[in-house]
Design a protein around this motif. Sequence first.
Motif, short mmCIF file in Angstrom:
data_model
loop_
_atom_site.label_atom_id
_atom_site.label_comp_id
_atom_site.label_asym_id
_atom_site.label_seq_id
_atom_site.Cartn_x
_atom_site.Cartn_y
_atom_site.Cartn_z
N THR A 161 0.83 -1.22 0.00
CA THR A 161 0.00 0.00 0.00
C THR A 161 0.86 1.26 0.00
O THR A 161 0.61 2.21 0.75
N LEU A 162 1.87 1.26 -0.85
CA LEU A 162 2.73 2.43 -1.00
C LEU A 162 2.49 3.06 -2.36
O LEU A 162 2.20 2.39 -3.34
N SER A 163 2.62 4.37 -2.44
CA SER A 163 2.45 5.09 -3.68
C SER A 163 3.67 4.91 -4.57
O SER A 163 4.76 5.34 -4.20
N ARG A 178 -1.79 8.16 5.68
CA ARG A 178 -3.03 7.40 5.53
C ARG A 178 -3.83 7.42 6.83
O ARG A 178 -5.05 7.64 6.83
N ARG A 179 -3.14 7.17 7.95
CA ARG A 179 -3.84 7.15 9.24
C ARG A 179 -4.39 8.53 9.60
O ARG A 179 -5.37 8.66 10.31
N SER A 180 -3.71 9.57 9.08
CA SER A 180 -4.12 10.94 9.40
C SER A 180 -5.17 11.48 8.44
O SER A 180 -5.62 12.61 8.59
N GLY A 181 -5.53 10.66 7.42
CA GLY A 181 -6.55 11.09 6.49
C GLY A 181 -6.06 12.07 5.43
O GLY A 181 -6.86 12.78 4.83
N VAL A 182 -4.75 12.11 5.20
CA VAL A 182 -4.20 13.00 4.17
C VAL A 182 -4.55 12.45 2.80
O VAL A 182 -4.45 11.25 2.56
N SER A 183 -4.95 13.32 1.88
CA SER A 183 -5.34 12.87 0.54
C SER A 183 -4.14 12.32 -0.22
O SER A 183 -3.00 12.73 0.00
N GLU A 184 -4.42 11.40 -1.15
CA GLU A 184 -3.36 10.77 -1.94
C GLU A 184 -2.58 11.81 -2.75
O GLU A 184 -1.39 11.66 -2.97
N LEU A 243 -1.73 14.72 -1.88
CA LEU A 243 -0.78 15.44 -1.03
C LEU A 243 0.38 14.55 -0.57
O LEU A 243 1.44 15.05 -0.21
N ILE A 244 0.17 13.23 -0.59
CA ILE A 244 1.19 12.33 -0.05
C ILE A 244 2.50 12.46 -0.83
O ILE A 244 3.58 12.55 -0.25
N MET A 245 2.41 12.49 -2.15
CA MET A 245 3.63 12.61 -2.94
C MET A 245 4.34 13.93 -2.65
O MET A 245 5.58 13.97 -2.55
N ARG A 246 3.57 15.00 -2.52
CA ARG A 246 4.18 16.30 -2.23
C ARG A 246 4.85 16.28 -0.87
O ARG A 246 5.95 16.82 -0.70
N PHE A 247 4.21 15.67 0.11
CA PHE A 247 4.81 15.57 1.45
C PHE A 247 6.12 14.78 1.40
O PHE A 247 7.12 15.16 2.03
N CYS A 248 6.10 13.68 0.65
CA CYS A 248 7.32 12.88 0.52
C CYS A 248 8.43 13.68 -0.15
O CYS A 248 9.60 13.57 0.23
N GLN A 249 8.07 14.47 -1.14
CA GLN A 249 9.06 15.30 -1.83
C GLN A 249 9.66 16.34 -0.88
O GLN A 249 10.87 16.57 -0.87
N LEU A 250 8.80 16.96 -0.07
CA LEU A 250 9.28 17.96 0.89
C LEU A 250 10.27 17.35 1.88
O LEU A 250 11.32 17.93 2.16
N LYS A 251 9.93 16.17 2.39
CA LYS A 251 10.82 15.53 3.34
C LYS A 251 12.13 15.11 2.66
O LYS A 251 13.21 15.24 3.22
N SER A 252 12.03 14.61 1.43
CA SER A 252 13.21 14.20 0.69
C SER A 252 14.13 15.40 0.45
O SER A 252 15.36 15.30 0.60
N ASP A 253 13.55 16.55 0.09
CA ASP A 253 14.34 17.76 -0.12
C ASP A 253 15.06 18.17 1.16
O ASP A 253 16.22 18.62 1.12
N TRP A 254 14.36 18.05 2.30
CA TRP A 254 15.00 18.38 3.57
C TRP A 254 16.18 17.44 3.84
O TRP A 254 17.26 17.90 4.22
#
Length: 364
Positions: free
Chosen positions: A235-237, A264-270, A272-283
Amino acid sequence: MTILEDADTHCVFCEWHDDYVVERKTTACDLYAFHQVKTRAASQGPWKMRQLFGLGSPKGGKTKTIPPAHSDSIIAKLLVHQENFSASCRKAVFVTNAGVDQEVKDFTESIHKTAHRSGLTGESLKWFDEITKAFAQTFSNITPDRIFEFLKILHIESEVGSTAELDLNYFKIAKRILNLSEIDLKISEAISIGQELVDVVRRKSHMTINSIPVAEDLLRATKGVTEDDVLEVLTLSPDAYRELKKNGGDKALLTLSRLHRLCRRSGVSETLIMRFCQLKSDWDIWFRSAQHEGDPVEFLSLRAECQRLLEAHVARQIDFTDLGKSATELANQFSSRLSTSVPLSNALVLGYILALAAETGSKL
C-alpha cells in the motif's frame, strides 16, 4: 522484497525460461539470473555431485570411459541459459530445501576462488575434467574454457525453506518486511502482507502465454513481478516511492513506508502524499550537506521550534495554513543564523516538520 532492496533489480519472471528469473538493468545491458528450484525429502539425503551434474559412473579399468552427461540434469538445464543468453546470463542458481554434499561445496568454492582453470588442482581438477568430457558429449561447442566460465557464475543456495513451509508459516517474510520498513506494524499485519506477496508470485506463475514470440509488455504483465506489484501489496504510492528512491538513497522505502502510512492514518489525501514525501526528501538532501556548514546549536534550536509547531498542529491548535506561515517565519529567522551555502527555505522547514512527524509517529 529484493526488487525494493536492490536498485538495479527490475523484475522477477515466474515460470518463464526457469522457475524464476531475476532481471537487473544496468547502463550497459540487461542481465538475468536464472533460478532452478528443486525440493527433496530429508530421507533422500543431500545432493551429490553426480546427481546435480547428471554424471554417469566411469567405466573400464585404468583408462576409464566417461559417459555423456544427462541433458535433463539440474546443472545441464542451467548451462543452456548461458548458451541462449550469452553474456546477459550473469548468474545460474540452484535453489533447494535440502543440503548438498561437502564435495559439491568444496568444488564450487574452489571454482569461485580460482581465476583460471589452469589453477585447479586435486579433486577439483579431477571433477572439472570429468564434467568437461561428459558435457562435451551432450552439448555442441563445449570447451574447457566455456565450462569454466559457466561454473564461475553457478551458485548453489541450499537448505532454503520450501513453499509448503510458507503455507504454514509466513513469519520469515513478515520479519523481513518489518526489518526493511521499520514501520508500526503488528506481526499479524506483516504476515498478511507476506501471504499477499506469495499469492502474487503464485498467480503470475500459473498464468500462461499462448503467443510466441511474446511482446515484452505482455510478458512483464503476465509473468513478471515488478516494483509496482510489491508496492501495491505494501500500500505504498509508486510515484512517491520513486521520487524518494531517486533522491533519498538506500532508506527510501523506510522513509516512504513511515510517512505514507502516517499520512493514511491521518486522512491526508493521496494527491498530497507525494508532495509531502518530496518535501521531506528535499530536507534530507539539504541537511546532509548543511549540517557540516551550520552551527550545531542553531540546528538544535531549529529542531525544537519545528517540534513545537508539530505538537501544536497535532493538538489542532494550528491548521496547515498556519503551519505554512510559521514555517516561513522560521525560515526567515534561521536562514542567516545557520549561514549555509544554500539558504533555509519555508519548504525545507515544512520538510523537517514532516520528517519529525515520521520519526515520532505523530498524527498529521
